[in-house]
Design an enzyme around this catalytic site. Sequence first.
Site, short mmCIF file in Angstrom:
data_model
loop_
_atom_site.label_atom_id
_atom_site.label_comp_id
_atom_site.label_asym_id
_atom_site.label_seq_id
_atom_site.Cartn_x
_atom_site.Cartn_y
_atom_site.Cartn_z
N THR A 125 82.48 12.37 26.61
CA THR A 125 83.77 12.87 27.07
C THR A 125 84.50 11.82 27.91
OG1 THR A 125 84.71 14.42 28.68
CG2 THR A 125 82.39 13.99 28.91
N ASP A 126 85.83 11.91 27.92
CA ASP A 126 86.62 11.01 28.79
C ASP A 126 86.40 11.34 30.27
OD1 ASP A 126 87.98 13.46 28.83
OD2 ASP A 126 89.97 12.55 28.81
N GLU A 127 85.79 12.52 30.54
CA GLU A 127 85.61 12.93 31.95
C GLU A 127 84.65 11.99 32.70
OE1 GLU A 127 85.34 17.14 32.69
OE2 GLU A 127 86.36 17.58 30.80
N TYR A 150 78.98 18.21 35.72
CA TYR A 150 79.06 18.09 34.25
C TYR A 150 79.32 16.65 33.84
CZ TYR A 150 81.38 17.88 29.70
OH TYR A 150 81.76 17.52 28.42
N LYS A 154 76.96 13.84 31.84
CA LYS A 154 77.36 13.19 30.59
C LYS A 154 77.33 11.66 30.77
CE LYS A 154 78.54 14.78 27.19
NZ LYS A 154 77.83 15.28 25.99
N TYR A 207 94.70 27.04 38.07
CA TYR A 207 94.12 26.41 39.27
C TYR A 207 95.15 25.55 40.00
CZ TYR A 207 89.53 27.39 37.08
OH TYR A 207 88.44 27.97 36.49
N HIS A 278 88.90 18.59 41.52
CA HIS A 278 89.61 18.81 40.25
C HIS A 278 90.31 17.52 39.80
CE1 HIS A 278 92.61 21.68 38.00
NE2 HIS A 278 91.96 20.88 37.21
P1 NAD Z 1 79.94 24.21 23.69
O1 NAD Z 1 79.48 24.64 25.04
O2 NAD Z 1 80.91 25.06 22.95
O3 NAD Z 1 78.69 24.01 22.74
C1 NAD Z 1 77.50 23.41 23.18
C2 NAD Z 1 76.37 23.89 22.27
O4 NAD Z 1 75.15 23.25 22.70
C3 NAD Z 1 76.14 25.41 22.35
O5 NAD Z 1 76.09 25.95 21.06
C4 NAD Z 1 74.80 25.54 23.07
O6 NAD Z 1 74.05 26.67 22.64
C5 NAD Z 1 74.11 24.23 22.69
N1 NAD Z 1 73.08 23.83 23.66
C6 NAD Z 1 73.20 23.78 25.03
N2 NAD Z 1 72.04 23.39 25.57
C7 NAD Z 1 71.17 23.17 24.54
C8 NAD Z 1 69.82 22.75 24.47
N3 NAD Z 1 69.10 22.49 25.58
N4 NAD Z 1 69.25 22.62 23.25
C9 NAD Z 1 69.95 22.88 22.12
N5 NAD Z 1 71.23 23.31 22.12
C10 NAD Z 1 71.84 23.45 23.33
O7 NAD Z 1 80.51 22.73 23.88
P2 NAD Z 1 81.59 21.94 23.04
O8 NAD Z 1 82.89 22.09 23.69
O9 NAD Z 1 81.41 22.26 21.60
O10 NAD Z 1 81.10 20.44 23.30
C11 NAD Z 1 80.19 19.80 22.42
C12 NAD Z 1 79.94 18.38 22.91
O11 NAD Z 1 81.16 17.66 22.95
C13 NAD Z 1 79.36 18.31 24.32
O12 NAD Z 1 78.42 17.28 24.35
C14 NAD Z 1 80.56 17.97 25.19
O13 NAD Z 1 80.17 17.25 26.33
C15 NAD Z 1 81.38 17.12 24.24
N6 NAD Z 1 82.83 17.14 24.47
C16 NAD Z 1 83.52 18.31 24.55
C17 NAD Z 1 84.90 18.30 24.72
C18 NAD Z 1 85.71 19.57 24.78
O14 NAD Z 1 86.90 19.52 25.05
N7 NAD Z 1 85.14 20.73 24.50
C19 NAD Z 1 85.58 17.07 24.81
C20 NAD Z 1 84.83 15.88 24.72
C21 NAD Z 1 83.47 15.93 24.54
P1 TYD Z 2 88.79 23.24 31.09
O1 TYD Z 2 89.20 23.91 29.82
O2 TYD Z 2 87.73 23.87 31.92
O3 TYD Z 2 88.42 21.74 30.70
P2 TYD Z 2 88.08 20.47 31.68
O4 TYD Z 2 87.89 20.93 33.07
O5 TYD Z 2 86.82 19.96 31.08
O6 TYD Z 2 89.24 19.55 31.52
O7 TYD Z 2 90.07 23.08 32.01
C1 TYD Z 2 91.23 22.39 31.54
C2 TYD Z 2 92.20 22.34 32.68
O8 TYD Z 2 92.65 23.67 32.96
C3 TYD Z 2 91.61 21.82 33.98
O9 TYD Z 2 92.61 21.06 34.66
C4 TYD Z 2 91.28 23.06 34.77
C5 TYD Z 2 92.34 24.05 34.30
N1 TYD Z 2 91.94 25.47 34.29
C6 TYD Z 2 92.74 26.42 34.95
O10 TYD Z 2 93.77 26.11 35.56
N2 TYD Z 2 92.34 27.73 34.90
C7 TYD Z 2 91.21 28.13 34.23
O11 TYD Z 2 90.88 29.34 34.25
C8 TYD Z 2 90.44 27.14 33.55
C9 TYD Z 2 89.18 27.53 32.81
C10 TYD Z 2 90.84 25.81 33.60
#
Ligand code: NAD
Ligand code: TYD
Length: 338
Positions: A125-127, A150, A154, A207, A278
């Site tokens: 992630t970019d985070e 988190y 990562k 937030y 944040h």
């Molecule tokens: P998500 O929470 O929707 O899915 C994560 C999945 O991993 C779930 O199905 C969960 O059951 C599984 N999991 C968790 N712990 C586990 C373990 N110990 N063993 C096996 N499975 C396990 O998350 P997502 O949003 O789909 O993100 C997927 C990946 O992409 C993550 O690595 C996250 O860091 C990365 N990512 C997400 C975003 C985003 O915006 N959602 C952006 C950039 C990178």
């Molecule tokens: P989120 O979807 O949790 O992703 P991330 O924190 O990984 O970027 O949040 C996206 C943005 O929205 C972040 O700036 C926090 C904000 N946010 C709210 O303002 N209210 C909410 O209930 C949630 C879940 C996020």
Amino acid sequence: MNVLITGAAGFIGSNFTHYIAAECPDWKVTALDLLTYAGNLENLAVLIERKQVSFVRADIADATAMEQLFAQGRFDIVFHLAAESHVDRSIQGARAFAQANVLGTQTLLDCALASRVKRFVHISTDEVYGSLGPTGRFVETTPLDPTSPYSASKASSDLMVLACGKTHGLEVIVTRCTNNYGPYQFPEKLIPLFITNAIEDQALPLYGDGMNVRSWLHVRDHCQALLLAAQRGRPGEVYNVGGSAEAEIPNVAVTKAILQILDKPTSLIKKVGDRPAHDRRYAIDYSKSKAELGWQPTIPFEQGLQSTVRWYLDNEAWWRKIKSGEYLKFYEKNYGNR
Ligand code: NAD
Ligand code: TYD
């Protein structure tokens, strides 16, 4: 090609598993997931029924289970998406993040090395870069400066993956993507939470001052980047993936766009206290991915948001079960004794 996708029942993992089944129909796909609260087997039901993928329920941090799986599986490529993924949950408790994201990733690396996996694509992630001021974008060499448990977990896993490549010669590729949105996203993240709350005329908890900026990418564009990274990426390299300049939007504007599409009043917005530490702004420079992978985002945010809202309107049963907690009971019953 024989591939393992971890986290396959989550948001991006399930979209990616569908994408691979469609784009690479001759690949043998093993979909692995622990089915935590965020994993939902319904997301993969069609693919499992049609035997397009085989599903394994296991914990990536369980060394014995992973050793067995890798010894039997003989995977060519691992796409590693499994993780604890929600910042707010990591603030409530960081331990699960260290366990799954750091120890889990190391367990997979050990097994990948022992079973001679050809490529290990680590989805990050970019985070990990921390927070930006009003200008500038993250490049792959921006120093890591994570602020939440988190993003710290990562960043730690990224470093373990890159070190494994350097020390042992495993072909590793790390992708760092901005915020995704699209179908099957668990309604705890901003966009699906706000869409489903608005449909139910519930408050949208924004937030702080609502001016934090995220760079939004439709999950389908992310899936395309992951496949290209596996096919064209150079071992040991990091690739930034993310939204275009037009998709860098403050949360309040995203919130108002959702309300407008659903024809709901802005009075549903409820300003709440800020998240600790944040991050103010994320924005990414994806020119390396464009030059080396031939990737760039294709879905404009307005169009992607419209289709995502449509998906949540058309799939109420999917998210209502999650929001009522009913699906958790189902998994306990279904898998409790296995
Ligand atoms: P998500 O929470 O929707 O899915 C994560 C999945 O991993 C779930 O199905 C969960 O059951 C599984 N999991 C968790 N712990 C586990 C373990 N110990 N063993 C096996 N499975 C396990 O998350 P997502 O949003 O789909 O993100 C997927 C990946 O992409 C993550 O690595 C996250 O860091 C990365 N990512 C997400 C975003 C985003 O915006 N959602 C952006 C950039 C990178
Ligand atoms: P989120 O979807 O949790 O992703 P991330 O924190 O990984 O970027 O949040 C996206 C943005 O929205 C972040 O700036 C926090 C904000 N946010 C709210 O303002 N209210 C909410 O209930 C949630 C879940 C996020």
